[in-house]
Scaffold this motif. Structure first.
Motif, PDB file in Angstrom:
ATOM      1  N   GLU A  35      -2.651  63.894 -83.899  1.00 44.82           N
ATOM      2  CA  GLU A  35      -1.267  64.663 -83.297  1.00 44.82           C
ATOM      3  C   GLU A  35      -1.673  66.255 -83.965  1.00 44.82           C
ATOM      4  O   GLU A  35      -1.590  67.729 -83.388  1.00 44.82           O
ATOM      5  CB  GLU A  35      -0.266  64.946 -82.719  1.00 44.82           C
ATOM      6  N   LYS A  36      -2.030  66.270 -84.934  1.00 43.35           N
ATOM      7  CA  LYS A  36      -1.958  67.406 -86.065  1.00 43.35           C
ATOM      8  C   LYS A  36      -3.625  67.816 -85.811  1.00 43.35           C
ATOM      9  O   LYS A  36      -3.422  69.467 -85.633  1.00 43.35           O
ATOM     10  CB  LYS A  36      -1.862  66.670 -87.441  1.00 43.35           C
ATOM     11  N   ARG A  37      -4.153  67.455 -84.994  1.00 40.78           N
ATOM     12  CA  ARG A  37      -5.205  67.866 -84.860  1.00 40.78           C
ATOM     13  C   ARG A  37      -5.529  68.114 -83.920  1.00 40.78           C
ATOM     14  O   ARG A  37      -6.789  68.433 -83.412  1.00 40.78           O
ATOM     15  CB  ARG A  37      -7.195  66.913 -85.706  1.00 40.78           C
ATOM     16  N   GLY A  38      -4.311  68.300 -82.838  1.00 40.87           N
ATOM     17  CA  GLY A  38      -4.096  68.248 -81.501  1.00 40.87           C
ATOM     18  C   GLY A  38      -4.735  67.225 -80.804  1.00 40.87           C
ATOM     19  O   GLY A  38      -5.265  67.471 -79.308  1.00 40.87           O
ATOM     20  N   GLY A  39      -4.160  65.785 -80.896  1.00 40.41           N
ATOM     21  CA  GLY A  39      -5.012  65.119 -80.604  1.00 40.41           C
ATOM     22  C   GLY A  39      -3.390  64.724 -79.169  1.00 40.41           C
ATOM     23  O   GLY A  39      -2.632  65.376 -79.327  1.00 40.41           O
ATOM     24  N   TYR A  40      -4.232  63.715 -78.051  1.00 35.54           N
ATOM     25  CA  TYR A  40      -2.896  63.936 -77.032  1.00 35.54           C
ATOM     26  C   TYR A  40      -2.682  65.190 -75.902  1.00 35.54           C
ATOM     27  O   TYR A  40      -1.683  64.350 -75.052  1.00 35.54           O
ATOM     28  CB  TYR A  40      -2.508  63.008 -77.658  1.00 35.54           C
ATOM     29  N   ALA A  41      -3.091  65.932 -76.770  1.00 32.08           N
ATOM     30  CA  ALA A  41      -2.794  66.936 -75.853  1.00 32.08           C
ATOM     31  C   ALA A  41      -4.003  67.335 -74.260  1.00 32.08           C
ATOM     32  O   ALA A  41      -3.424  67.537 -73.613  1.00 32.08           O
ATOM     33  CB  ALA A  41      -3.729  68.885 -76.577  1.00 32.08           C
ATOM     34  N   HIS A  56      -7.362  56.531 -82.734  1.00 29.95           N
ATOM     35  CA  HIS A  56      -6.858  57.260 -81.574  1.00 29.95           C
ATOM     36  C   HIS A  56      -7.515  58.172 -80.643  1.00 29.95           C
ATOM     37  O   HIS A  56      -7.227  58.042 -79.562  1.00 29.95           O
ATOM     38  CB  HIS A  56      -5.925  58.359 -82.184  1.00 29.95           C
ATOM     39  N   ARG A  57      -8.378  58.925 -81.185  1.00 33.66           N
ATOM     40  CA  ARG A  57      -9.358  59.252 -79.956  1.00 33.66           C
ATOM     41  C   ARG A  57      -9.992  58.973 -78.966  1.00 33.66           C
ATOM     42  O   ARG A  57     -10.053  59.124 -77.635  1.00 33.66           O
ATOM     43  CB  ARG A  57     -10.757  60.393 -80.552  1.00 33.66           C
ATOM     44  N   LEU A  58     -10.100  57.422 -79.248  1.00 37.53           N
ATOM     45  CA  LEU A  58     -10.590  56.213 -78.135  1.00 37.53           C
ATOM     46  C   LEU A  58      -9.882  55.829 -77.369  1.00 37.53           C
ATOM     47  O   LEU A  58     -10.033  55.758 -76.291  1.00 37.53           O
ATOM     48  CB  LEU A  58     -11.500  55.329 -78.897  1.00 37.53           C
ATOM     49  N   VAL A  59      -8.364  55.742 -78.008  1.00 33.99           N
ATOM     50  CA  VAL A  59      -7.216  55.484 -76.958  1.00 33.99           C
ATOM     51  C   VAL A  59      -7.068  56.461 -76.231  1.00 33.99           C
ATOM     52  O   VAL A  59      -6.945  56.193 -75.025  1.00 33.99           O
ATOM     53  CB  VAL A  59      -6.007  55.285 -78.391  1.00 33.99           C
ATOM     54  N   GLU A  60      -6.859  57.383 -76.234  1.00 29.12           N
ATOM     55  CA  GLU A  60      -6.767  58.708 -75.542  1.00 29.12           C
ATOM     56  C   GLU A  60      -8.490  58.492 -74.536  1.00 29.12           C
ATOM     57  O   GLU A  60      -7.568  59.138 -74.006  1.00 29.12           O
ATOM     58  CB  GLU A  60      -6.665  60.236 -76.136  1.00 29.12           C
ATOM     59  N   ILE A  89     -13.406  67.249 -73.275  1.00 33.12           N
ATOM     60  CA  ILE A  89     -14.337  67.401 -71.823  1.00 33.12           C
ATOM     61  C   ILE A  89     -12.995  67.680 -71.172  1.00 33.12           C
ATOM     62  O   ILE A  89     -13.153  69.072 -70.496  1.00 33.12           O
ATOM     63  CB  ILE A  89     -14.939  65.868 -71.209  1.00 33.12           C
ATOM     64  N   ILE A  90     -11.828  67.109 -71.278  1.00 31.38           N
ATOM     65  CA  ILE A  90     -10.777  67.442 -70.607  1.00 31.38           C
ATOM     66  C   ILE A  90     -10.494  68.502 -70.538  1.00 31.38           C
ATOM     67  O   ILE A  90      -9.884  69.395 -70.314  1.00 31.38           O
ATOM     68  CB  ILE A  90     -10.061  66.245 -70.440  1.00 31.38           C
ATOM     69  N   GLU A  91     -10.160  68.600 -72.596  1.00 36.55           N
ATOM     70  CA  GLU A  91      -9.292  69.907 -72.901  1.00 36.55           C
ATOM     71  C   GLU A  91     -10.234  71.149 -72.592  1.00 36.55           C
ATOM     72  O   GLU A  91      -9.622  72.501 -72.709  1.00 36.55           O
ATOM     73  CB  GLU A  91      -9.422  69.400 -74.348  1.00 36.55           C
ATOM     74  N   ARG A  92     -11.660  71.365 -72.785  1.00 35.95           N
ATOM     75  CA  ARG A  92     -11.624  72.469 -72.915  1.00 35.95           C
ATOM     76  C   ARG A  92     -13.035  72.239 -71.490  1.00 35.95           C
ATOM     77  O   ARG A  92     -14.044  73.450 -72.010  1.00 35.95           O
ATOM     78  CB  ARG A  92     -13.040  72.374 -74.663  1.00 35.95           C
ATOM     79  N   GLY A  93     -13.261  71.493 -70.257  1.00 41.92           N
ATOM     80  CA  GLY A  93     -14.132  71.344 -69.838  1.00 41.92           C
ATOM     81  C   GLY A  93     -15.569  71.088 -69.786  1.00 41.92           C
ATOM     82  O   GLY A  93     -15.956  71.017 -70.599  1.00 41.92           O
TER      83      GLY A  93
END
Lengths: 459, 175
Positions: free
Chosen positions: A23-29, A101-105, A219-223
């Motif tokens: 989450e500190k690295r922007g995860g789950y946004a 967590h990247r995989l889980v997200e 892809i979702i975060e940045r398009g």
């Protein structure tokens, strides 16, 4: 060229596998953003991104997702292929170990986009540490209400489970993997029906590779367009590459899709060039397997190729190598091209290259691969079950010095007869791999036959 | 039938069953066989019969699956199961030499267990750690880079690993 690291951003970060670090690295946004989007809009972004299946087949992910029926009376499933086992391949394990967590997200976003009920992560049985990290990430996500019922108030109910394999390479094939998940021997199914229609528990199922789904949050975060721009045409995004074997700095490297194989091997940013000999000088490279054992081998002259799915398919045809006069002309011609005449190239595969230097015996390499395939053939189809063992025995005999010129021709004949005659692409992989060594290094096979043994150092 | 899961094993078995739809109980077979192996040491025919009864499957189906997958040990293994990856990346980095070295040091051939029951030596296919070849897996741990055999025939990293295991200190953590 210091490229921003996406898929390997966790490398070097302390406790990168925890939810706090992610989450500190922007995860789950990205998940929060996705849950505000229409599912169809998410599929569109993935289509725009030119993301392609990174288990080796390179099939466009958005298109694959499109095969899944929108409406279904039965649950739909996402299955993650984490059965990384193609010899020479070692990228997905890094993602699972350092950035689960990247995989889980990615799995949750995909579940939302495709209206799924649950996700099974099928992890290789040998990967205890990776499975432990993924399970821990799933547990943390449940505690943070990112999994389970009514995720973040969206109404999405979605579960994730880890399912461990038990030691069978063939389970990397998606229908064999589904069989294994259902508690059966991993023997591939006939297609059609494709898993998108009849998959796990006879329900619509999408099977995606770890790295593929790990790309979805970004892809979702940045398009989708942003992701597409990071790669080359029809091959979107940064990609995880690996280099192993006789180089100075073996490892996993993230680079733009379309970096050349030559850069990956020689650049100091990546593998740093061939290892040094006793005289302190770099050794000569003899061959490179570009993306896992099944990919036809490339010679040192063929390394200036872009590492994208399309460039590799049309590159490295053995047409340049000269037919030895002792090999039947028709057989040689048939071996060089696909039925229909298109020259056989190599493949990007998993993007993990193996570098072999001048000390390596190519007959022994081919024999090693053939034994691997023989051991791992599921045994369903006769051409593969018998052909893989047959090539292994013929190669052993050539390596031991008891082979003949005719045996070398026999190898090509077996390969040509195996290809296209099996339920799954395993038989094709054996044929493509073994045949490439005969076509690219015929003089080495000849030397073994003439000298009555292997002229190279024992390894 | 004399085999039974321990209390903790039984809990895990119930948790495994919870991961799959109720009408697809068979899906629990691979994880249940893993559990049986941990509980009983290896997957004997008796263990297969027990698993079959717990999942309401014919023993023949369990036998088919248990013999298809290589990770289910059908014979007892030593306290430390050493598996050397001999797939191509490790092979070109000296995996065959590592196997020969271990055979000599442990005085067993691949596939065998030492007389004291401490080590079983096996060959394995690609362990997906190709950048650290030749790779050796000891039970659930990867050893990390073992370097190469020296010209004088010694292999200090492998000796250190065996010493550590013999002393009950597990796999040394490597960089």
């Amino acid at each position: 060229m210091a490229m921003e690291k996406i898929l390997t951003s966790a490398v070097g970060v302390p406790e990168s596998w925890t939810i706090g670090s992610y989450e500190k690295r922007g995860g789950y946004a990205a998940l929060r953003k996705a849950l505000q989007m229409e599912p169809a809009a998410i599929i569109d972004e993935v289509k725009k991104s030119n993301l392609r299946g990174r288990g080796g087949a390179g099939f466009p992910t958005g298109v694959k997702w499109g095969f899944l029926p929108r409406e279904s009376n039965v649950p739909k499933y996402l299955v993650i292929n984490a059965d990384e086992g193609e010899p020479g391949t070692f990228k997905d394990h890094l993602l699972m170990e350092l950035d689960p967590h990247r995989l889980v997200e990615g799995c949750i976003i995909t579940g939302w986009a495709l209206g799924m009920r649950a996700c099974y992560v099928f992890i290789r049985g040998e990967m205890f540490q990776e499975a432990h990290r993924v399970q821990r990430a799933i547990d943390e996500a449940y505690r943070a209400k990112l999994l389970g019922e009514n995720i973040l108030g969206s109404g999405l109910t979605y579960d994730m489970y880890v399912h461990m394999g038990a030691g069978a390479y063939i389970c990397g094939e998606e229908t064999a993997l589904i069989e294994a998940l259902e508690g059966k021997a991993g023997q591939p199914r006939m297609k059609p029906p494709f898993p998108a229609v009849v998959g796990l528990f006879s329900c619509p199922t999408i099977v995606n590779n770890v790295e593929t789904i790990a790309a979805v949050p970004t892809i979702i975060e940045r398009g989708g367009e942003w992701w597409a721009e990071q790669g080359c045409e029809r091959n979107g995004g940064p990609k995880m590459y690996g280099v192993s074997g006789h180089v100075r700095r073996p490892g996993v490297f993230e680079a733009s899709h379309g970096v050349t194989l030559e850069e990956l091997i020689f650049s100091d940013e990546f593998a740093g060039g061939p290892r040094l000999g006793k005289d302190g000088k770099p050794k000569k490279i003899k061959g490179v397997i570009p993306g896992g054992a099944s990919c036809p081998v490339l010679t040192p002259e063929e390394l200036g190729v872009r590492m994208d799915f399309d460039s590799m398919m049309s590159h490295g045809a053995a047409s340049a190598s000269k037919r030895p006069e002792w090999v039947d002309e028709q057989l040689w011609t048939d071996s060089l091209s696909w039925p229909g005449g298109r020259p056989r190239g190599t493949m990007l595969g998993t993007g993990c290259a193996l570098v072999m230097d001048e000390d390596v015996c190519m007959v022994r390499v081919a024999a090693n691969l053939a034994h691997f395939y023989h051991h791992e053939s599921c045994g369903q189809c006769t051409p593969c079950r018998e052909g893989s063992g047959w090539t292994a025995r013929v190669l052993d005999s050539i390596e031991a010095g008891t082979g003949t010129e005719r045996d070398v021709e026999l190898l090509l004949e077996i390969c040509n007869n195996m290809e296209g005659n099996t339920i799954c692409p395993f038989g094709d992989a054996v044929a493509m791999a073994v045949r490439s060594y005969v076509l690219k290094y015929p003089e080495e096979f000849y030397l073994h036959v003439k000298q009555g043994g292997c002229p190279y150092p024992h390894w | 039938m004399t085999l039974h899961f321990s209390e903790q094993g039984e809990q895990e078995f119930q948790s495994i069953l919870g991961r799959y739809p109720e009408d697809h109980r068979r899906a629990a077979l691979l994880p249940t066989l893993h559990l049986a192996q941990r509980e009983f040491g290896y997957v004997s025919l008796e263990a297969m019969e027990y698993v079959a009864s717990r999942l309401s499957l014919p023993t023949s189906k369990v036998l088919h699956v248990a013999t298809f997958y290589t990770m289910y040990n059908k014979r007892p293994v030593g306290r430390y199961h050493l598996q050397v990856c001999k797939s191509i990346s490790c092979a070109v980095m000296g995996a065959y030499g590592l196997l020969e070295y271990l055979e000599a040091r442990l005085e067993v051939e691949r596939g065998e267990t030492t007389g004291d029951g401490l080590f079983t030596l096996s060959e394995a296919e690609c362990l997906a750690a190709c950048d650290k070849g030749p790779m050796l897996q000891c039970n659930e741990d990867y050893t990390g880079c073992l370097g190469a055999r020296r010209e004088d025939g010694t292999w200090p990293e492998v000796d250190a690993l065996l010493d550590s295991l013999r002393a009950g200190r597990g796999v040394p953590v490597q960089g």
